[in-house]
Design an enzyme around this catalytic site. Structure first.
Site, PDB file in Angstrom:
ATOM      1  N   THR A  12      18.262  -8.429   0.556  1.00 19.87           N
ATOM      2  CA  THR A  12      17.661  -7.806  -0.633  1.00 19.87           C
ATOM      3  C   THR A  12      17.045  -6.448  -0.347  1.00 19.87           C
ATOM      4  OG1 THR A  12      17.188  -9.940  -1.627  1.00 19.87           O
ATOM      5  CG2 THR A  12      15.824  -8.136  -2.365  1.00 19.87           C
ATOM      6  N   ASP A  57      24.855 -10.276   2.193  1.00 27.04           N
ATOM      7  CA  ASP A  57      23.850 -11.183   1.657  1.00 27.04           C
ATOM      8  C   ASP A  57      23.724 -12.236   2.756  1.00 27.04           C
ATOM      9  OD1 ASP A  57      22.921 -12.366  -1.422  1.00 27.04           O
ATOM     10  OD2 ASP A  57      22.902 -13.703   0.311  1.00 27.04           O
ATOM     11  N   SER A  58      22.529 -12.633   3.120  1.00 22.46           N
ATOM     12  CA  SER A  58      22.411 -13.495   4.303  1.00 22.46           C
ATOM     13  C   SER A  58      23.031 -14.878   4.102  1.00 22.46           C
ATOM     14  CB  SER A  58      20.963 -13.611   4.771  1.00 22.46           C
ATOM     15  OG  SER A  58      20.215 -14.433   3.925  1.00 22.46           O
ATOM     16  N   SER A  59      23.401 -15.217   2.871  1.00 18.73           N
ATOM     17  CA  SER A  59      24.144 -16.479   2.674  1.00 18.73           C
ATOM     18  C   SER A  59      25.483 -16.429   3.414  1.00 18.73           C
ATOM     19  CB  SER A  59      24.443 -16.743   1.203  1.00 18.73           C
ATOM     20  OG  SER A  59      23.532 -16.137   0.376  1.00 18.73           O
ATOM     21  N   THR A  89      16.504 -12.817   3.247  1.00 23.95           N
ATOM     22  CA  THR A  89      15.511 -13.870   3.482  1.00 23.95           C
ATOM     23  C   THR A  89      16.120 -15.279   3.446  1.00 23.95           C
ATOM     24  OG1 THR A  89      14.935 -13.959   1.135  1.00 23.95           O
ATOM     25  CG2 THR A  89      13.620 -12.497   2.527  1.00 23.95           C
ATOM     26  N   ASP A  90      17.249 -15.442   2.741  1.00 27.02           N
ATOM     27  CA  ASP A  90      17.760 -16.805   2.518  1.00 27.02           C
ATOM     28  C   ASP A  90      18.036 -17.564   3.819  1.00 27.02           C
ATOM     29  OD1 ASP A  90      17.547 -16.510  -0.189  1.00 27.02           O
ATOM     30  OD2 ASP A  90      19.653 -16.042  -0.527  1.00 27.02           O
ATOM     31  N   GLN A 271      12.142 -34.716   6.886  1.00 30.90           N
ATOM     32  CA  GLN A 271      12.157 -33.931   5.646  1.00 30.90           C
ATOM     33  C   GLN A 271      10.784 -33.326   5.367  1.00 30.90           C
ATOM     34  OE1 GLN A 271      13.865 -36.403   2.540  1.00 30.90           O
ATOM     35  NE2 GLN A 271      15.616 -36.898   3.830  1.00 30.90           N
ATOM     36  N   CYS A 272       9.766 -33.754   6.134  1.00 30.67           N
ATOM     37  CA  CYS A 272       8.413 -33.223   5.922  1.00 30.67           C
ATOM     38  C   CYS A 272       8.249 -31.908   6.677  1.00 30.67           C
ATOM     39  CB  CYS A 272       7.356 -34.193   6.447  1.00 30.67           C
ATOM     40  SG  CYS A 272       7.463 -35.815   5.703  1.00 30.67           S
TER      41      CYS A 272
HETATM   42  N1  ASP Z   1      20.170 -13.404  -1.110  1.00 27.20           N
HETATM   43  C1  ASP Z   1      19.339 -12.499  -0.355  1.00 27.20           C
HETATM   44  C2  ASP Z   1      19.734 -12.626   1.101  1.00 27.20           C
HETATM   45  O1  ASP Z   1      19.357 -13.567   1.738  1.00 27.20           O
HETATM   46  C3  ASP Z   1      17.899 -12.851  -0.542  1.00 27.20           C
HETATM   47  C4  ASP Z   1      16.925 -11.919   0.162  1.00 27.20           C
HETATM   48  O2  ASP Z   1      17.220 -11.135   1.018  1.00 27.20           O
HETATM   49  O3  ASP Z   1      15.710 -12.010  -0.184  1.00 27.20           O
HETATM   50  O4  ASP Z   1      20.458 -11.793   1.596  1.00 27.20           O
END
Ligand code: ASP
Length: 335
Positions: A12, A57-59, A89-90, A271-272
Protein backbone atom coordinates in the site's frame (compact mmCIF):
# COMPACT_ATOMS: atom_id res chain seq x y z
CA UNK A 1 27.73 9.51 7.88
CA UNK A 2 25.58 6.38 8.14
CA UNK A 3 24.14 4.92 4.98
CA UNK A 4 21.17 2.61 4.70
CA UNK A 5 19.55 0.65 1.92
CA UNK A 6 15.79 0.86 1.33
CA UNK A 7 14.39 -2.16 -0.51
CA UNK A 8 10.98 -1.39 -1.98
CA UNK A 9 8.97 -4.53 -2.75
CA UNK A 10 5.44 -3.06 -3.13
CA UNK A 11 2.46 -2.78 -0.79
CA UNK A 12 0.00 0.00 0.00
CA UNK A 13 2.78 2.45 0.86
CA UNK A 14 3.51 3.04 -2.84
CA UNK A 15 0.07 2.27 -4.25
CA UNK A 16 -2.34 4.40 -6.27
CA UNK A 17 -6.03 3.93 -6.96
CA UNK A 18 -6.49 1.99 -10.21
CA UNK A 19 -9.57 0.78 -12.08
CA UNK A 20 -9.87 -2.32 -9.86
CA UNK A 21 -8.74 -0.81 -6.56
CA UNK A 22 -5.30 -0.01 -5.11
CA UNK A 23 -2.32 -1.21 -7.15
CA UNK A 24 1.43 -0.45 -7.19
CA UNK A 25 2.06 3.07 -8.55
CA UNK A 26 4.14 3.84 -11.66
CA UNK A 27 6.45 6.55 -10.28
CA UNK A 28 9.85 5.32 -8.99
CA UNK A 29 9.76 5.27 -5.20
CA UNK A 30 13.07 7.17 -4.97
CA UNK A 31 11.41 10.07 -6.87
CA UNK A 32 8.44 10.09 -4.48
CA UNK A 33 10.83 10.21 -1.52
CA UNK A 34 12.88 12.99 -3.15
CA UNK A 35 9.75 15.17 -3.33
CA UNK A 36 9.11 14.85 0.43
CA UNK A 37 11.49 17.27 2.15
CA UNK A 38 11.65 15.29 5.45
CA UNK A 39 13.55 12.51 3.70
CA UNK A 40 16.46 14.87 3.03
CA UNK A 41 16.75 15.99 6.66
CA UNK A 42 20.38 16.03 7.88
CA UNK A 43 19.16 14.06 10.92
CA UNK A 44 18.55 11.04 8.70
CA UNK A 45 21.14 8.64 7.33
CA UNK A 46 21.93 8.78 3.64
CA UNK A 47 20.04 6.20 1.65
CA UNK A 48 19.77 4.35 -1.63
CA UNK A 49 16.55 2.78 -2.90
CA UNK A 50 16.48 -0.62 -4.60
CA UNK A 51 13.11 -1.06 -6.29
CA UNK A 52 11.88 -4.56 -7.12
CA UNK A 53 10.15 -5.33 -10.39
CA UNK A 54 7.37 -6.26 -10.51
CA UNK A 55 6.14 -4.45 -7.42
CA UNK A 56 3.71 -6.67 -5.57
CA UNK A 57 0.64 -6.54 -3.43
CA UNK A 58 2.04 -8.65 -0.60
CA UNK A 59 -0.70 -11.24 -1.14
CA UNK A 60 1.45 -12.28 -4.13
CA UNK A 61 4.68 -12.68 -2.15
CA UNK A 62 6.06 -16.24 -2.23
CA UNK A 63 9.15 -18.14 -1.15
CA UNK A 64 11.00 -16.78 -4.18
CA UNK A 65 10.46 -13.15 -3.07
CA UNK A 66 11.66 -14.05 0.43
CA UNK A 67 14.82 -15.47 -1.12
CA UNK A 68 15.21 -12.42 -3.35
CA UNK A 69 14.94 -10.02 -0.39
CA UNK A 70 17.44 -12.21 1.50
CA UNK A 71 19.92 -12.22 -1.40
CA UNK A 72 19.60 -8.45 -1.87
CA UNK A 73 20.45 -7.89 1.79
CA UNK A 74 23.30 -10.42 1.77
CA UNK A 75 24.85 -8.96 -1.39
CA UNK A 76 24.75 -5.41 0.02
CA UNK A 77 25.64 -6.24 3.62
CA UNK A 78 29.09 -4.61 3.55
CA UNK A 79 27.91 -1.43 1.83
CA UNK A 80 25.31 -0.31 4.37
CA UNK A 81 24.76 0.19 8.10
CA UNK A 82 21.23 -1.22 7.95
CA UNK A 83 18.27 -2.12 5.76
CA UNK A 84 14.65 -0.96 5.53
CA UNK A 85 12.30 -3.25 3.60
CA UNK A 86 9.09 -1.60 2.34
CA UNK A 87 6.45 -4.31 2.08
CA UNK A 88 2.68 -4.75 2.01
CA UNK A 89 1.13 -5.27 5.41
CA UNK A 90 -0.99 -8.33 4.54
CA UNK A 91 1.86 -10.85 4.59
CA UNK A 92 4.46 -8.70 6.34
CA UNK A 93 4.49 -10.96 9.43
CA UNK A 94 5.18 -14.01 7.23
CA UNK A 95 8.03 -12.23 5.43
CA UNK A 96 9.50 -10.98 8.71
CA UNK A 97 9.39 -14.52 10.12
CA UNK A 98 10.90 -16.00 6.97
CA UNK A 99 13.74 -13.45 6.85
CA UNK A 100 14.62 -14.14 10.48
CA UNK A 101 15.49 -17.71 9.42
CA UNK A 102 16.93 -16.87 5.98
CA UNK A 103 19.35 -14.28 7.45
CA UNK A 104 21.04 -16.01 10.40
CA UNK A 105 23.27 -14.15 12.87
CA UNK A 106 22.49 -10.72 11.45
CA UNK A 107 25.24 -8.16 12.07
CA UNK A 108 22.97 -5.23 11.03
CA UNK A 109 19.31 -4.29 11.42
CA UNK A 110 16.63 -5.30 8.93
CA UNK A 111 13.50 -3.19 9.56
CA UNK A 112 10.35 -4.04 7.64
CA UNK A 113 7.67 -1.41 7.35
CA UNK A 114 4.80 -0.23 5.16
CA UNK A 115 1.59 1.66 5.64
CA UNK A 116 -2.17 1.36 5.76
CA UNK A 117 -2.67 4.55 3.68
CA UNK A 118 -0.53 5.18 0.56
CA UNK A 119 2.28 7.73 0.87
CA UNK A 120 0.71 9.90 -1.84
CA UNK A 121 -2.60 10.24 0.06
CA UNK A 122 -3.64 12.61 2.82
CA UNK A 123 -3.20 11.21 6.39
CA UNK A 124 -0.74 8.57 5.19
CA UNK A 125 1.03 6.74 7.98
CA UNK A 126 3.81 5.86 5.51
CA UNK A 127 6.08 8.86 6.05
CA UNK A 128 6.40 8.43 9.82
CA UNK A 129 6.86 4.68 9.50
CA UNK A 130 9.70 5.12 7.00
CA UNK A 131 11.39 7.97 8.91
CA UNK A 132 11.57 6.04 12.18
CA UNK A 133 12.58 2.82 10.39
CA UNK A 134 15.48 4.68 8.72
CA UNK A 135 16.68 5.99 12.08
CA UNK A 136 16.43 2.56 13.68
CA UNK A 137 18.25 0.98 10.71
CA UNK A 138 21.11 3.43 11.28
CA UNK A 139 21.10 3.19 15.07
CA UNK A 140 23.63 0.37 15.43
CA UNK A 141 21.45 -1.02 18.26
CA UNK A 142 19.48 -3.74 16.49
CA UNK A 143 20.77 -7.10 15.23
CA UNK A 144 17.61 -8.82 14.10
CA UNK A 145 14.68 -8.70 11.67
CA UNK A 146 11.96 -6.38 13.01
CA UNK A 147 8.67 -4.87 12.00
CA UNK A 148 8.31 -1.16 12.70
CA UNK A 149 4.75 0.11 12.61
CA UNK A 150 2.81 2.92 14.29
CA UNK A 151 5.50 3.84 16.80
CA UNK A 152 6.36 0.27 17.82
CA UNK A 153 9.42 -1.81 17.01
CA UNK A 154 8.50 -5.49 17.18
CA UNK A 155 10.45 -8.71 16.80
CA UNK A 156 9.66 -9.86 13.25
CA UNK A 157 9.08 -13.52 14.06
CA UNK A 158 6.75 -12.66 16.97
CA UNK A 159 4.58 -10.23 15.03
CA UNK A 160 1.07 -10.63 13.68
CA UNK A 161 -1.14 -8.34 11.62
CA UNK A 162 -3.90 -7.40 14.06
CA UNK A 163 -6.04 -5.05 12.07
CA UNK A 164 -7.14 -4.67 8.46
CA UNK A 165 -7.89 -0.98 8.86
CA UNK A 166 -6.41 0.49 12.05
CA UNK A 167 -3.18 2.45 11.67
CA UNK A 168 -1.92 0.41 14.65
CA UNK A 169 -1.88 -2.71 12.52
CA UNK A 170 0.75 -4.93 14.20
CA UNK A 171 1.51 -6.38 17.57
CA UNK A 172 3.65 -9.12 19.10
CA UNK A 173 1.28 -10.45 21.78
CA UNK A 174 3.72 -13.08 23.05
CA UNK A 175 6.84 -10.89 23.24
CA UNK A 176 7.52 -7.37 24.53
CA UNK A 177 8.02 -4.42 22.17
CA UNK A 178 11.70 -3.87 21.30
CA UNK A 179 11.41 -0.09 21.19
CA UNK A 180 8.90 2.75 21.33
CA UNK A 181 9.12 5.72 19.01
CA UNK A 182 7.64 8.61 20.95
CA UNK A 183 9.39 11.97 21.25
CA UNK A 184 12.58 9.96 21.08
CA UNK A 185 13.19 6.30 20.20
CA UNK A 186 13.45 4.29 23.41
CA UNK A 187 15.14 0.91 22.94
CA UNK A 188 14.59 -1.88 25.44
CA UNK A 189 18.08 -3.34 25.60
CA UNK A 190 16.95 -6.26 27.79
CA UNK A 191 14.62 -7.70 25.13
CA UNK A 192 16.64 -6.89 22.00
CA UNK A 193 18.77 -9.64 20.49
CA UNK A 194 22.48 -9.34 21.20
CA UNK A 195 24.95 -9.24 18.31
CA UNK A 196 25.83 -12.83 17.47
CA UNK A 197 29.40 -14.08 17.74
CA UNK A 198 28.66 -16.57 14.97
CA UNK A 199 29.25 -15.52 11.35
CA UNK A 200 26.39 -14.15 9.28
CA UNK A 201 25.01 -16.67 6.81
CA UNK A 202 22.09 -16.96 4.46
CA UNK A 203 19.92 -20.06 4.07
CA UNK A 204 17.72 -19.90 0.98
CA UNK A 205 14.31 -21.55 1.31
CA UNK A 206 13.26 -24.42 -0.93
CA UNK A 207 9.59 -24.47 -2.02
CA UNK A 208 8.57 -27.48 0.02
CA UNK A 209 4.87 -28.49 0.16
CA UNK A 210 3.65 -27.08 3.48
CA UNK A 211 0.11 -26.59 4.74
CA UNK A 212 -1.86 -24.99 7.57
CA UNK A 213 -5.04 -26.65 8.83
CA UNK A 214 -7.25 -24.74 11.24
CA UNK A 215 -9.31 -26.98 13.51
CA UNK A 216 -12.93 -25.87 13.96
CA UNK A 217 -15.91 -27.37 15.78
CA UNK A 218 -17.36 -30.04 13.53
CA UNK A 219 -14.27 -30.47 11.33
CA UNK A 220 -14.34 -33.66 9.22
CA UNK A 221 -10.66 -34.42 9.60
CA UNK A 222 -10.94 -37.57 7.46
CA UNK A 223 -11.43 -35.30 4.43
CA UNK A 224 -7.92 -33.93 4.98
CA UNK A 225 -6.24 -37.34 5.28
CA UNK A 226 -4.69 -37.55 1.78
CA UNK A 227 -3.39 -34.00 2.12
CA UNK A 228 -1.82 -34.55 5.53
CA UNK A 229 -0.35 -37.97 4.88
CA UNK A 230 0.66 -37.82 1.22
CA UNK A 231 0.73 -34.33 -0.26
CA UNK A 232 2.53 -32.31 2.38
CA UNK A 233 5.97 -32.57 3.99
CA UNK A 234 5.04 -30.26 6.82
CA UNK A 235 1.71 -29.32 8.41
CA UNK A 236 0.89 -26.64 10.95
CA UNK A 237 -2.24 -27.62 12.89
CA UNK A 238 -3.92 -24.56 14.37
CA UNK A 239 -5.63 -26.04 17.40
CA UNK A 240 -7.83 -24.77 20.21
CA UNK A 241 -6.24 -23.28 23.34
CA UNK A 242 -3.21 -25.17 24.61
CA UNK A 243 -3.16 -27.62 21.67
CA UNK A 244 -6.54 -29.30 21.93
CA UNK A 245 -8.54 -31.03 19.22
CA UNK A 246 -12.09 -32.43 19.40
CA UNK A 247 -12.44 -35.80 21.03
CA UNK A 248 -14.65 -37.13 18.23
CA UNK A 249 -11.69 -36.60 15.86
CA UNK A 250 -10.43 -40.08 16.69
CA UNK A 251 -9.17 -40.40 13.11
CA UNK A 252 -6.85 -37.46 13.65
CA UNK A 253 -4.28 -39.34 15.72
CA UNK A 254 -4.29 -42.17 13.18
CA UNK A 255 -3.75 -39.67 10.37
CA UNK A 256 -0.92 -37.98 12.23
CA UNK A 257 0.68 -41.34 12.99
CA UNK A 258 0.51 -42.21 9.31
CA UNK A 259 1.97 -38.81 8.38
CA UNK A 260 4.71 -39.34 10.97
CA UNK A 261 5.59 -42.74 9.53
CA UNK A 262 5.70 -41.14 6.08
CA UNK A 263 8.36 -38.74 7.36
CA UNK A 264 6.12 -35.67 7.55
CA UNK A 265 6.32 -33.09 10.32
CA UNK A 266 3.15 -32.02 12.12
CA UNK A 267 3.52 -28.89 14.28
CA UNK A 268 0.82 -27.94 16.76
CA UNK A 269 0.13 -24.21 17.16
CA UNK A 270 -2.68 -22.43 18.98
CA UNK A 271 -5.49 -20.28 17.63
CA UNK A 272 -4.94 -18.00 20.64
CA UNK A 273 -2.65 -15.01 20.05
CA UNK A 274 -1.16 -15.29 23.57
CA UNK A 275 -0.13 -18.23 25.72
CA UNK A 276 1.47 -21.48 24.70
CA UNK A 277 0.76 -24.98 23.41
CA UNK A 278 1.30 -27.60 26.06
CA UNK A 279 0.68 -31.07 24.66
CA UNK A 280 -0.64 -33.48 27.26
CA UNK A 281 -1.93 -30.74 29.56
CA UNK A 282 -5.44 -31.80 28.58
CA UNK A 283 -6.58 -35.24 27.54
CA UNK A 284 -7.82 -33.45 24.40
CA UNK A 285 -4.24 -32.89 23.23
CA UNK A 286 -2.40 -36.02 24.37
CA UNK A 287 -3.37 -38.12 21.29
CA UNK A 288 -1.50 -35.59 19.13
CA UNK A 289 1.64 -36.04 21.19
CA UNK A 290 1.38 -39.83 21.21
CA UNK A 291 0.93 -39.86 17.42
CA UNK A 292 4.21 -37.95 16.88
CA UNK A 293 3.17 -34.30 16.49
CA UNK A 294 5.58 -31.69 17.84
CA UNK A 295 4.69 -28.66 19.89
CA UNK A 296 4.92 -25.23 18.29
CA UNK A 297 4.94 -23.84 21.87
CA UNK A 298 4.16 -20.10 21.62
CA UNK A 299 5.20 -19.63 18.00
CA UNK A 300 2.83 -17.75 15.73
CA UNK A 301 1.43 -19.73 12.81
CA UNK A 302 3.36 -17.38 10.50
CA UNK A 303 6.61 -18.36 12.21
CA UNK A 304 5.80 -22.07 12.34
CA UNK A 305 5.29 -21.97 8.55
CA UNK A 306 8.59 -20.13 8.04
CA UNK A 307 10.44 -22.47 10.41
CA UNK A 308 9.13 -25.53 8.58
CA UNK A 309 10.45 -24.10 5.31
CA UNK A 310 13.75 -23.32 6.99
CA UNK A 311 14.34 -26.69 8.63
CA UNK A 312 13.24 -28.62 5.54
CA UNK A 313 15.46 -26.39 3.36
CA UNK A 314 18.46 -27.13 5.60
CA UNK A 315 18.03 -30.79 4.64
CA UNK A 316 18.07 -32.05 8.23
CA UNK A 317 16.82 -35.54 9.02
CA UNK A 318 13.29 -35.79 10.43
CA UNK A 319 14.26 -36.32 14.08
CA UNK A 320 16.56 -33.27 14.01
CA UNK A 321 13.75 -31.15 12.49
CA UNK A 322 11.40 -32.31 15.25
CA UNK A 323 13.97 -31.49 17.91
CA UNK A 324 14.78 -28.04 16.49
CA UNK A 325 11.12 -27.21 15.97
CA UNK A 326 10.70 -27.03 19.77
CA UNK A 327 13.96 -25.08 20.30
CA UNK A 328 14.50 -21.34 20.14
CA UNK A 329 16.68 -20.68 17.08
CA UNK A 330 16.33 -16.92 16.57
CA UNK A 331 14.02 -15.56 19.24
CA UNK A 332 10.87 -17.10 17.78
CA UNK A 333 9.65 -19.01 20.86
CA UNK A 334 10.02 -19.41 24.60
CA UNK A 335 11.32 -22.88 25.40
N1 ASP B 1 -2.82 -5.47 0.18
C1 ASP B 1 -1.75 -4.63 0.66
C2 ASP B 1 -0.49 -5.46 0.68
O1 ASP B 1 -0.31 -6.26 1.56
C3 ASP B 1 -2.07 -4.13 2.03
C4 ASP B 1 -1.04 -3.18 2.62
O2 ASP B 1 0.07 -3.03 2.20
O3 ASP B 1 -1.39 -2.54 3.65
O4 ASP B 1 0.32 -5.34 -0.22
Amino acid sequence: MKRICIIYTGGTIGMERGENGYEPGKEPFADIMARISDFSSPELPEYDVIEFSPLLDSSDVTVSEWNLIGRTIRDNMDEYDGFVVLHGTDTMAYTASALSFILRNLPKPVIITGSQIPLCEIRSDGKDNILASMMIAASGKVFEVCIFFAGKLLRGNRSIKMSADSLIAFDSPNYPKLADAGIGIRYRENVLMKKSEAPFKMQEFVEEPIGVIKIFPGIRIDLFEPIITQKLRGVVLETFGAGNVPNYCTELSGIIKKAYEHGNIVVVCSQCPTGTVSLGHYAASSPLKKAGAVSGKNMTTETAVAKLYYLLSCGYPKDKIEELMEKDLCGELDE
